[in-house]
Design an enzyme around this catalytic site. Structure first.
Site, short mmCIF file in Angstrom:
data_model
loop_
_atom_site.label_atom_id
_atom_site.label_comp_id
_atom_site.label_asym_id
_atom_site.label_seq_id
_atom_site.Cartn_x
_atom_site.Cartn_y
_atom_site.Cartn_z
N SER A 1 0.77 -1.22 0.00
CA SER A 1 0.00 0.00 0.00
C SER A 1 0.82 1.29 0.00
O SER A 1 0.49 2.24 0.72
CB SER A 1 -0.91 -0.05 1.22
OG SER A 1 -2.05 0.59 0.94
N ASP B 1 -6.85 0.35 2.67
CA ASP B 1 -5.49 0.85 2.87
C ASP B 1 -5.47 2.17 3.60
O ASP B 1 -4.64 2.41 4.47
CB ASP B 1 -4.81 1.06 1.52
CG ASP B 1 -4.84 -0.17 0.68
OD1 ASP B 1 -5.04 -1.24 1.26
OD2 ASP B 1 -4.69 -0.06 -0.54
P1 NG1 Z 1 -3.07 -2.43 -2.60
O1 NG1 Z 1 -2.50 -3.71 -2.28
O2 NG1 Z 1 -2.61 -1.34 -1.74
O3 NG1 Z 1 -2.94 -2.10 -4.02
C1 NG1 Z 1 -5.74 -2.60 -3.17
C2 NG1 Z 1 -6.78 -1.56 -2.82
C3 NG1 Z 1 -7.52 -1.92 -1.51
C4 NG1 Z 1 -8.05 -3.34 -1.56
C5 NG1 Z 1 -6.90 -4.29 -1.98
C6 NG1 Z 1 -7.38 -5.71 -2.18
C7 NG1 Z 1 -6.00 0.65 -3.51
C8 NG1 Z 1 -5.38 1.90 -3.08
N1 NG1 Z 1 -6.15 -0.28 -2.59
O4 NG1 Z 1 -4.68 -2.55 -2.26
O5 NG1 Z 1 -8.56 -0.99 -1.29
O6 NG1 Z 1 -9.15 -3.44 -2.42
O7 NG1 Z 1 -6.30 -3.88 -3.20
O8 NG1 Z 1 -7.89 -6.20 -1.00
O9 NG1 Z 1 -6.36 0.50 -4.65
#
Ligand code: NG1
Length: 550
Positions: A196, A243
């Protein structure tokens, strides 16, 4: 309630971090960024905004359908030293400081310095990219504009995304001008790794612009999460709030159970791992497959968002719920209507029981096998439109006009099965942690085995139903289990990125050595280089602002 608390503003780091060692180690980084800021801009920063990355322990791809997740903040973070620009200082001249103009630099030389000035729509009209945004109906009300190019991943887009929210929340209807600002960014969250970094950037940037413009007072953590969620959408990913909530609300020593329905709420849950025999920790391991969520959004992340939204509509209709043509409920809302009683929603235990009863209803989304390839559980665009009960035009308007997605088959059944089973696993994980909290010391190893089994089941579901893993991550997860982890799963959006493993603390070194040996991309790595890609992590503090001496 954790989400109702104010944003922490500290004047010294020992109050900001849980122990003196962490505060001292972080102090070195904070001092370095202050010194460099002064060199580059010729004046001292007024604040440092800090936002951590997060590791999601369980609950993947369910936040955007409003089911609860279970993340913890990690020690790795983004720091933004910031302050109002000082005319005539550093390399700048007074004319380089129009109202709200920003100079943003990054300590990492691969990210080039940037300057930008926000424009009021009424005065200058939006750019082509922003016209597209407005047409997509996502931010049509926006008064301020900054050019964010969604076709390309640029580091300053995240800085701009944070600024957008601050401008539109605090400067939309006043004659007050935003202050011109100088920013210096540094970060230790590896990008594209599922820890994240993007949310940490957007949270830190939102905080930095709020600090520079004296807008921190009276804003709660929950409000900051909502702003950061909205802001991040401007970079092109229709993410949920997992996140941002983790980065803002987490506290040391605990994970949080963060729920999004009927509104954002967060409950700190101490992890049982320090009281188990043996004690256990979470280890993050980066597969080194970089997954760029923005670039692949139309076949990965945003496609999952659309698949689950259409699945929710179809399921609602098949459950006999009435829906208006422009209504776009999420799966949690459809489940909630099916459950029928708002009181049941207030108890995670009751929600879990409800979900278990709801599970068979998902079969209503399974396509009839006739006329399709053996084992194909997806539907074509044409079938999906038919199932939705909408005309092609209405369907496009409600489900596709604001987002770009591409697939031959849309997997409504598999995605929904992942969502409901994963939501149940999160609630089981929470229940194990809470039961452990109430149990006398010490906790048996079976507590770790229970948590590990839930993590393994979650990975399996991500890999086969959500299809958000990839061969390298699957290999790393299998290797982690074979190297002694109680459980291991992909964390974050996926298609690359990190795994998180639950490992006995006294076995961490042995575990890392085995994984290094078994995972080919790690074999040549030693020392700091190895620690960069595989490391044990403790739940860390959430976002804060450090106010520096004038
Ligand atoms: P990350 O791993 O930070 O890309 C993304 C989404 C979350 C959530 C997860 C899957 C963003 C900023 N964050 O996280 O909200 O959906 O994937 O659980 O897009």
């Amino acid at each position: 309630m954790a989400a109702e608390l104010p944003i922490p503003i500290f004047t010294s780091l020992d109050k900001a971090f849980p122990d003196v060692e962490t505060a001292a180690a972080q102090g070195v980084r904070f001092n370095a960024v202050v010194e460099e800021y002064q060199k580059r801009f010729g004046h001292k920063p007024s604040y440092i905004a800090r936002a951590p990355g997060r590791v999601n322990l369980i609950g993947e791809h369910i936040d955007y359908v409003l089911f609860g997740c279970f993340p913890a903040a990690i020690e790795r973070d983004i720091l933004i030293a910031c302050g109002p620009s000082v005319p005539g200082s550093g390399t700048s001249t007074p004319s380089a400081h129009p109202p709200g103009g920003v100079k943003a630099e990054n300590l990492d030389p691969k990210y080039k310095p940037q300057s930008f000035v926000p424009m009021l729509k009424s005065a200058n009209g939006p750019s082509a990219a922003e016209e597209a945004d407005a047409a997509s109906n996502v931010h049509a009300e926006t008064a301020w504009h900054l050019d964010i190019d969604k076709r390309e991943l640029r580091w300053e887009s995240y800085v701009k995304a944070g600024y957008y929210g601050v401008l539109n929340r605090f400067f939309a209807s006043t004659s007050e001008h935003p202050a011109p600002a100088d920013l210096l960014v540094t970060g230790s969250v590896p990008s594209g790794s599922g820890l994240s970094s993007s949310a940490a950037m957007v949270v830190a940037s939102t905080l930095a612009f709020m600090a520079v413009n004296n807008k921190l007072d009276g804003v709660t953590k929950g409000q900051l999460v909502e702003m950061a969620m909205e802001n991040e959408k401007r970079v092109g990913v229709n993410s949920g709030g997992l996140d941002q909530a983790a980065s803002v609300i987490c506290t040391p020593h605990s994970a949080i159970f963060v729920d999004f329905f009927p509104r954002l709420s967060a409950e700190p849950i101490p992890l049982p791992t320090p009281r188990t025999i043996p004690r256990a920790v979470f280890v993050c391991a980066n597969s080194l497959v970089v997954s760029d969520k923005v670039v692949s959004a139309k076949i990965h992340y945003n496609l999952r968002v659309v698949e689950t939204l259409v699945a929710a509509r179809v399921l609602a209709l098949r459950l006999g719920q009435s829906l208006g043509p422009t209504e776009r409920p999420r799966l949690r809302e459809v489940f909630s209507r099916w459950l029928g009683s708002p009181e049941l929603e207030s108890s995670p235990e009751k929600v879990k029981q409800g979900l278990e009863r709801f599970l068979p209803e998902i079969e209503k989304l399974r396509p009839a096998p006739e006329g399709r390839k053996a084992g194909e559980l997806g539907v074509t665009m044409k079938e999906m439109v038919e199932w939705s009960g909408l005309s092609e035009e209405q369907f496009h308007q409600v489900y596709l006009s604001w987002v770009d997605v591409e697939a031959e088959y849309f997997q409504l059944y598999k995605r929904t099965k992942h969502v409901i089973t994963e939501a149940i696993r999160v609630l089981e994980f929470r229940a194990v942690c809470l039961a452990a909290q109430a149990a006398p010391d010490p906790l048996p190893e079976s507590t770790l085995a229970q948590l590990g089994a839930l993590m393994n089941a979650s990975h399996e579901s991500c890999a086969t139903l959500c299809e958000s893993s990839c061969p390298e991550v699957d290999r790393l997860a299998a290797l982690a289990r074979a190297s002694g982890a109680y459980g291991c799963r992909i964390t974050g959006a996926g298609w690359g990125g990190c795994t998180v493993s639950l490992v006995a603390e006294d076995k961490v070194e042995e575990f890392i050595a085995k994984v290094k040996e078994g995972y080919e991309p790690y074999r040549a790595l030693e020392g700091e280089k190895l620690r960069e890609v595989i490391f044990a992590t403790k739940p860390s503090s959430g976002a804060f602002v450090l106010k520096l001496d004038p």
